[in-house]
Design a protein around this motif. Sequence first.
Motif, mmCIF file in Angstrom:
data_model
loop_
_atom_site.group_PDB
_atom_site.id
_atom_site.type_symbol
_atom_site.label_atom_id
_atom_site.label_comp_id
_atom_site.label_asym_id
_atom_site.label_seq_id
_atom_site.Cartn_x
_atom_site.Cartn_y
_atom_site.Cartn_z
ATOM 1 N N PHE A 391 0.843 -1.205 0.000
ATOM 2 C CA PHE A 391 0.000 0.000 0.000
ATOM 3 C C PHE A 391 0.873 1.248 0.000
ATOM 4 N N ALA A 392 0.326 2.333 -0.538
ATOM 5 C CA ALA A 392 0.966 3.645 -0.375
ATOM 6 C C ALA A 392 -0.018 4.559 0.328
ATOM 7 N N VAL A 393 0.493 5.380 1.246
ATOM 8 C CA VAL A 393 -0.321 6.415 1.885
ATOM 9 C C VAL A 393 0.082 7.740 1.258
ATOM 10 N N LEU A 394 -0.895 8.422 0.653
ATOM 11 C CA LEU A 394 -0.615 9.676 -0.039
ATOM 12 C C LEU A 394 -1.123 10.842 0.806
ATOM 13 N N LEU A 395 -0.233 11.775 1.113
ATOM 14 C CA LEU A 395 -0.606 12.937 1.914
ATOM 15 C C LEU A 395 -0.891 14.108 0.980
ATOM 16 N N GLY A 396 -2.187 14.426 0.784
ATOM 17 C CA GLY A 396 -2.571 15.551 -0.074
ATOM 18 C C GLY A 396 -3.127 16.686 0.766
ATOM 19 N N GLU A 397 -2.954 17.898 0.274
ATOM 20 C CA GLU A 397 -3.374 19.100 1.011
ATOM 21 C C GLU A 397 -4.862 19.041 1.372
ATOM 22 N N GLN A 398 -5.672 18.748 0.354
ATOM 23 C CA GLN A 398 -7.124 18.736 0.506
ATOM 24 C C GLN A 398 -7.567 17.706 1.545
ATOM 25 N N GLU A 399 -7.021 16.489 1.438
ATOM 26 C CA GLU A 399 -7.418 15.422 2.356
ATOM 27 C C GLU A 399 -6.944 15.725 3.771
ATOM 28 N N LEU A 400 -5.709 16.193 3.913
ATOM 29 C CA LEU A 400 -5.184 16.481 5.261
ATOM 30 C C LEU A 400 -6.053 17.527 5.962
ATOM 31 N N ALA A 401 -6.598 18.480 5.200
ATOM 32 C CA ALA A 401 -7.474 19.505 5.780
ATOM 33 C C ALA A 401 -8.688 18.857 6.442
ATOM 34 N N GLN A 402 -9.087 17.680 5.936
ATOM 35 C CA GLN A 402 -10.222 16.936 6.531
ATOM 36 C C GLN A 402 -9.738 15.778 7.400
ATOM 37 N N ASN A 403 -8.478 15.813 7.787
ATOM 38 C CA ASN A 403 -7.904 14.709 8.567
ATOM 39 C C ASN A 403 -7.998 13.368 7.860
ATOM 40 N N LYS A 404 -7.831 13.405 6.571
ATOM 41 C CA LYS A 404 -7.861 12.174 5.781
ATOM 42 C C LYS A 404 -6.549 12.015 5.016
ATOM 43 N N VAL A 405 -6.319 10.800 4.556
ATOM 44 C CA VAL A 405 -5.245 10.545 3.596
ATOM 45 C C VAL A 405 -5.802 9.633 2.514
ATOM 46 N N VAL A 406 -5.083 9.540 1.425
ATOM 47 C CA VAL A 406 -5.487 8.613 0.372
ATOM 48 C C VAL A 406 -4.627 7.359 0.479
ATOM 49 N N ILE A 407 -5.273 6.223 0.453
ATOM 50 C CA ILE A 407 -4.521 4.962 0.472
ATOM 51 C C ILE A 407 -4.656 4.293 -0.880
ATOM 52 N N LYS A 408 -3.534 3.956 -1.448
ATOM 53 C CA LYS A 408 -3.556 3.285 -2.746
ATOM 54 C C LYS A 408 -3.102 1.845 -2.569
ATOM 55 N N ASN A 409 -3.929 0.926 -3.053
ATOM 56 C CA ASN A 409 -3.531 -0.485 -3.067
ATOM 57 C C ASN A 409 -2.680 -0.692 -4.316
ATOM 58 N N LEU A 410 -1.392 -0.919 -4.118
ATOM 59 C CA LEU A 410 -0.465 -0.920 -5.257
ATOM 60 C C LEU A 410 -0.540 -2.205 -6.074
ATOM 61 N N LYS A 411 -1.146 -3.239 -5.498
ATOM 62 C CA LYS A 411 -1.306 -4.473 -6.277
ATOM 63 C C LYS A 411 -2.518 -4.344 -7.202
ATOM 64 N N GLU A 412 -3.604 -3.736 -6.649
ATOM 65 C CA GLU A 412 -4.856 -3.685 -7.412
ATOM 66 C C GLU A 412 -5.047 -2.355 -8.140
ATOM 67 N N GLY A 413 -4.336 -1.349 -7.685
ATOM 68 C CA GLY A 413 -4.470 -0.046 -8.331
ATOM 69 C C GLY A 413 -5.587 0.827 -7.769
ATOM 70 N N SER A 414 -6.455 0.275 -6.908
ATOM 71 C CA SER A 414 -7.575 1.055 -6.356
ATOM 72 C C SER A 414 -7.076 2.059 -5.321
ATOM 73 N N GLN A 415 -7.822 3.141 -5.122
ATOM 74 C CA GLN A 415 -7.452 4.058 -4.048
ATOM 75 C C GLN A 415 -8.653 4.697 -3.377
ATOM 76 N N CYS A 416 -8.516 5.002 -2.089
ATOM 77 C CA CYS A 416 -9.609 5.453 -1.237
ATOM 78 C C CYS A 416 -9.125 6.581 -0.342
ATOM 79 N N ALA A 417 -10.027 7.498 0.008
ATOM 80 C CA ALA A 417 -9.723 8.501 1.040
ATOM 81 C C ALA A 417 -10.220 7.953 2.381
ATOM 82 N N ILE A 418 -9.373 8.008 3.390
ATOM 83 C CA ILE A 418 -9.660 7.355 4.676
ATOM 84 C C ILE A 418 -9.327 8.351 5.795
ATOM 85 N N ASP A 419 -10.154 8.355 6.864
ATOM 86 C CA ASP A 419 -9.795 9.144 8.050
ATOM 87 C C ASP A 419 -8.464 8.641 8.599
ATOM 88 N N ILE A 420 -7.603 9.557 9.002
ATOM 89 C CA ILE A 420 -6.273 9.156 9.466
ATOM 90 C C ILE A 420 -6.357 8.149 10.609
#
Lengths: 438, 438
Positions: A391-420
């Motif tokens: 997995f990769a955890v992506l720290l984006g400005e917009q998501e961090l403002a909502q206390n979220k990060v984006v998690i990307k499943n690197l095997k499947e390619g899917s990604q989700c915004a998740i509360d930290i």
Amino acid sequence: MSKEYLSSQSYKGTRDFFPKDKRLHRWMFDQMGKVVTSYGYEEYDGPMLEPFELYAAKTGEEIVNQQLYTLIDRGERKLAIRPEMTPTLARMVAQKIQELARPIRWYSVPNVWRYERPQRGRLREHWQLNVDVLGGETAFADAEIFHLVYDLITAFGGEKFISIRINHRNLTNCFFKDSLGLSPELALQLAKSIDAREKIGEEKYQAWIKDLGINDDQQKQMEVFFESSFDDIKRNYSCSGISDLDALFENLKNFPINSQIIFDPKVMRGMNYYTGVVFEVYDTCAENRRAMFGGGRYDDLLGLFGNTRLSGIGFGMGDVTLQHFLEVHKLLPQFQSAIDVFVTFPKQEFAQKAQEIVIDLRQKGFTVITPLEIGSFSQQLKVADKHEAHFAVLLGEQELAQNKVVIKNLKEGSQCAIDIVQVSDFLKGKCKSCQKIF
Amino acid sequence: MSKEYLSSQSYKGTRDFFPKDKRLHRWMFDQMGKVVTSYGYEEYDGPMLEPFELYAAKTGEEIVNQQLYTLIDRGERKLAIRPEMTPTLARMVAQKIQELARPIRWYSVPNVWRYERPQRGRLREHWQLNVDVLGGETAFADAEIFHLVYDLITAFGGEKFISIRINHRNLTNCFFKDSLGLSPELALQLAKSIDAREKIGEEKYQAWIKDLGINDDQQKQMEVFFESSFDDIKRNYSCSGISDLDALFENLKNFPINSQIIFDPKVMRGMNYYTGVVFEVYDTCAENRRAMFGGGRYDDLLGLFGNTRLSGIGFGMGDVTLQHFLEVHKLLPQFQSAIDVFVTFPKQEFAQKAQEIVIDLRQKGFTVITPLEIGSFSQQLKVADKHEAHFAVLLGEQELAQNKVVIKNLKEGSQCAIDIVQVSDFLKGKCKSCQKIF
């Protein structure tokens, strides 16, 4: 100015273990460790260097004269790099013979060194599981060792592909002396030639025994003896080793692969210290038929260190041969990357947040890496892929403002915004709901 | 006939690891392995022998000239037993520099050899956790290493007792050259004397630097420099290392024990290959105040093998010093015997039943031993006690007739008759009911 570079290759006959190689190596020895531990064998270890005399006594001429790495230390002491572990074991047991609880069941995973011409299955440095039991009744201890060998091979799924060939040193010595009338010295030389027969081929073997002065009559007797069944031997010879083997075979009656336990009077083993049962484990498959490893019983080894006698039996199982066996029979697993999470690091001002996430995930048991430099998501995801992170955890400005990060499943390619606060639950699969991002 | 016996002691300055010693050793390195693995460091390994030239280049004169174990192999190649792991690491990384994913995070647990006069904390063979990261931005990579060191010490519960003293090679070199006007050769010699100062005492240190030709004025400058705070240094000197340290201290702002991270311009470290940050971890307790281990950054090590440059930072954490630290601070756990069950063997006719129970319990994950000889319960329970087994399974005629065995809790002394099929559940504590026997 020209500069002479050093070679980046390892010394001839040795191996560098890059992480992929080491993972396989560790896996092999972890599997072995589990089996021997379940039998109550305890791990020991000793120094890489031992006094030269430790091997000079009983290890055998070929190793001592041709294969030993020796050196003189700065105090003029002659030392050897261990070519095998059994003399160290004997030395240690002798040191504490009075206080050690018997039977003594020990194992070790030393690296050992021999100066050999590097070839398939033979290297100058290899690792070796060493297992020994000292004390107890001979036939019970011998039987335990054969059960253990079977369970070791079974732990790797290889039990269908092996046989265990058993002989007894006393039987060989008794035949050489009583039937062939050989001196002990000549008997030892003859044993070496028989031990080498398969490896060197028939022609060289015949020349060798001619050289030793074996006549046609003796040779005929040898061929008959070597092809005898255990029942033939019992009928035609009377040697004390026969009763040991009888008791052993009785104890192995219920052995899981009884048909693969074979009496074979040709089994010799190189070490001079063997006195009882000796054995070799063979790969029985036509394309890889060969002795893989073996061992035997030694009655007199502790006598080197004092007026002590304690009989033991042990064997050494080498990593090079085992790995080859597992490769030939397709018994190696697919290893996954150990990296669970890659936390990206896009901007200096996110450093503290990234560090908090990293620390939290590590504390929760994940293996977490960072790129150790600032860069764009696309650059850093390439790095994450190269490390085969799950997995990769992506720290984006917009998501961090909502206390979220984006998690990307690197095997499947899917990604989700998740509360930290939910990241670790999400990674563990406990938390399925997420805001999908494409 | 008198016979000369071999000594059962190990070679001077080395250790025999009896099972109790090995258990502690393995526990220490398992703890370390968990921490470094959680940071994504992958294990590697290399051969015990390396070409002599690998150390001649950069390891430092004291080790190469006085402490190295060298030998000539049968092919006339000059070899050395590794005195440290970093040159092997550099060689391996150089070998696959193009294909390795960066940052390269590797660890290893080699045994290393130095010919030293054996004394407290110094042996000829010791084991060492080696951790290195190559690639990434200097200040981030340096900071990761300090976090890792902290987490390693914390895993043993020792974080209250340490400080990390940090310096920078460039700062030292710049002070020696620009302020003291020393040649590089003299600077190196002076660094050795400062490195040894605490160990050899003030008198020998003063004599040493006099010998080197350090005059009173230079010595005064040194004393001022060595007692400077980082802010003093920043005000009074301009060296490139200062900006590295500035960036590092910025990245360590949120370090858990920030007060224990100390800038200390006296820290030297022995290896010639260090070029950047160097550090030492100290035990801060009065009764054990000493440098325990350390490391540093090397920019040019890969250049030995070709026209390659990749900067790295790493450290080695030795087993002898760590064990001593854990003992002093009472941080070692009590180890229990690994033997769960001892199955007695009172009669030959129970052999098969005993074997069935043993195999069943091993398959269910218990560590099970047998006495390997026939004997009375009282004899065999003594053996079980000597092995510190937790439970004994007693095979009695009466109980076997009812498909039961007696289980004795050897810690508590209680014993129960249990259906054979329920033995493993009983041992796991799932099955409480039993017919008590006194």
